[in-house]
Design an enzyme around this catalytic site. Structure first.
Site, mmCIF file in Angstrom:
data_model
loop_
_atom_site.group_PDB
_atom_site.id
_atom_site.type_symbol
_atom_site.label_atom_id
_atom_site.label_comp_id
_atom_site.label_asym_id
_atom_site.label_seq_id
_atom_site.Cartn_x
_atom_site.Cartn_y
_atom_site.Cartn_z
ATOM 1 N N ASP A 63 0.822 -1.215 0.000
ATOM 2 C CA ASP A 63 0.000 0.000 0.000
ATOM 3 C C ASP A 63 0.859 1.269 0.000
ATOM 4 O O ASP A 63 1.979 1.263 0.519
ATOM 5 C CB ASP A 63 -0.911 -0.033 1.240
ATOM 6 N N ASN A 119 -10.871 -2.823 -5.236
ATOM 7 C CA ASN A 119 -10.092 -1.845 -6.008
ATOM 8 C C ASN A 119 -10.677 -1.554 -7.397
ATOM 9 O O ASN A 119 -10.273 -0.580 -8.038
ATOM 10 C CB ASN A 119 -8.628 -2.277 -6.131
HETATM 11 C C1 IPE Z 1 -5.308 -2.654 0.133
HETATM 12 O O1 IPE Z 1 -5.020 -1.316 -0.100
HETATM 13 C C2 IPE Z 1 -5.289 -3.406 -1.156
HETATM 14 C C3 IPE Z 1 -3.980 -3.566 -1.763
HETATM 15 C C4 IPE Z 1 -2.842 -3.146 -1.277
HETATM 16 C C5 IPE Z 1 -3.985 -4.263 -3.001
HETATM 17 P P1 IPE Z 1 -6.176 -0.247 -0.272
HETATM 18 O O2 IPE Z 1 -5.516 1.061 -0.500
HETATM 19 O O3 IPE Z 1 -7.160 -0.684 -1.288
HETATM 20 O O4 IPE Z 1 -6.892 -0.281 1.156
HETATM 21 P P2 IPE Z 1 -7.795 0.782 1.900
HETATM 22 O O5 IPE Z 1 -8.835 1.247 0.915
HETATM 23 O O6 IPE Z 1 -6.904 1.919 2.319
HETATM 24 O O7 IPE Z 1 -8.361 0.060 3.069
HETATM 25 C C1 IPE Z 2 -1.646 0.174 -3.259
HETATM 26 O O1 IPE Z 2 -1.403 1.539 -3.311
HETATM 27 C C2 IPE Z 2 -1.948 -0.435 -4.601
HETATM 28 C C3 IPE Z 2 -3.349 -0.862 -4.762
HETATM 29 C C4 IPE Z 2 -4.265 -0.835 -3.823
HETATM 30 C C5 IPE Z 2 -3.742 -1.368 -6.063
HETATM 31 P P1 IPE Z 2 -2.584 2.578 -3.312
HETATM 32 O O2 IPE Z 2 -2.954 2.865 -4.728
HETATM 33 O O3 IPE Z 2 -3.703 2.158 -2.446
HETATM 34 O O4 IPE Z 2 -1.875 3.855 -2.695
HETATM 35 P P2 IPE Z 2 -2.504 4.909 -1.694
HETATM 36 O O5 IPE Z 2 -3.004 4.136 -0.512
HETATM 37 O O6 IPE Z 2 -3.609 5.607 -2.423
HETATM 38 O O7 IPE Z 2 -1.370 5.806 -1.350
HETATM 39 MG MG MG Z 3 -4.103 2.428 -0.468
#
Ligand code: IPE
Ligand code: IPE
Ligand code: MG
Length: 250
Positions: A31, A79
């Site tokens: 993340d 996602n």
């Molecule tokens: C969790 O991250 C999913 C992945 C890293 C693939 P998210 O960014 O989707 O999680 P939330 O929305 O902050 O809980």
């Molecule tokens: C994790 O990074 C990747 C996925 C969830 C696909 P994020 O895209 O959630 O990054 P932040 O949390 O918005 O910084």
């Molecule tokens: Mg995220």
């Protein structure tokens, strides 16, 4: 072997591979890609590219230090709500990765996908199945990549299989046990998660391996995934080594 080598930290300097309590299965929630890009005034998609590069680097390091089972959360069932351009970029990066199977063959790494594959277009699903088949003979390390993965979705999927067996008369409701539910999860045959690592400062699981993490230990850091380094992984493993796990006992 360990890359973590601060001279003033005796504990950290010891070889990572020799830690007493080395986890059987480490789960990574990748993340913070979006925030990594935003901090640099770049579009979120740049963060995903850097995150994908870092994924490859951390997988190699896991192999170097002898981790046996590693899982990475790449894309959740939730996602898909993101803007189309962002989802398309992530799927493009995933497809590129699937073309690099040579990397896994050289490392004798078995690749397994966690999640519902039926949602992917045929050409992606075919690539996923090919990678799984071509690496099925390896057992040095199991690399699990969670894509279109949701923990609740996975448990519902297992329940549907068992319900069908009951309906078909090959299973009785009394035979539904923790083991039979586990047997139909995507992680069937692999150990439960010992250590979950989540960068980016969020203190939650976000539907990642919720069944398998029932007794996992957690390591959270504010570092964003594209900056998550082998040194940081060393720190997490050293921290895990000092945890006292009781599993409900004394
Ligand atoms: C969790 O991250 C999913 C992945 C890293 C693939 P998210 O960014 O989707 O999680 P939330 O929305 O902050 O809980
Ligand atoms: C994790 O990074 C990747 C996925 C969830 C696909 P994020 O895209 O959630 O990054 P932040 O949390 O918005 O910084
Ligand atoms: Mg995220």
């Amino acid at each position: 072997m360990a890359l973590f080598g601060k001279k003033d930290n005796k504990e950290a300097a010891k070889s990572i591979s020799e830690l007493k309590n080395f986890p059987q299965h480490v789960g990574f929630i990748m993340d913070g890609n979006g925030r990594w890009a935003k901090k640099r005034g770049l579009p979120r998609t740049f963060g995903h590219r850097e995150g994908a590069k870092n994924f490859r680097k951390i997988v190699r390091y896991c192999k170097d230090i002898g981790l046996k089972n590693i899982s990475f959360y790449a894309f959740s069932t939730e996602n898909w709500q993101r803007p189309k351009e962002e989802v398309d970029t992530i799927m493009g990066l995933f497809s590129d990765y699937l073309d690099d199977v040579q990397e896994l063959l050289t490392e004798k790494t078995r690749m397994v996908f966690l999640g519902d594959k039926t949602i992917f277009p045929d050409y992606i699903r075919a690539k996923m199945e090919k990678v799984e088949a071509e690496t099925a003979c390896y057992s040095d390390m199991i690399l699990m990549l969670a894509v279109n993965y949701g923990g609740r979705d996975e448990i519902a999927h297992s329940a549907r299989i068992l319900a069908q067996q009951v309906k078909d008369g090959v299973l009785s409701p009394e035979d539904i046990t923790e083991d039979s539910i586990s047997e139909h999860l995507y992680t069937s045959g692999y150990p439960d998660v010992d250590l979950v690592i989540r960068p980016s400062g969020e203190l939650r699981l976000s539907n990642f391996l919720i069944w398998q993490c029932a007794y996992a230990e957690y390591y959270f850091t504010d570092i964003l995934w594209p900056d998550f380094s082998p040194e940081e992984l060393d720190k997490a493993l050293i921290d895990f080594d000092s945890r006292h796990r009781r599993f409900g006992g004394v």
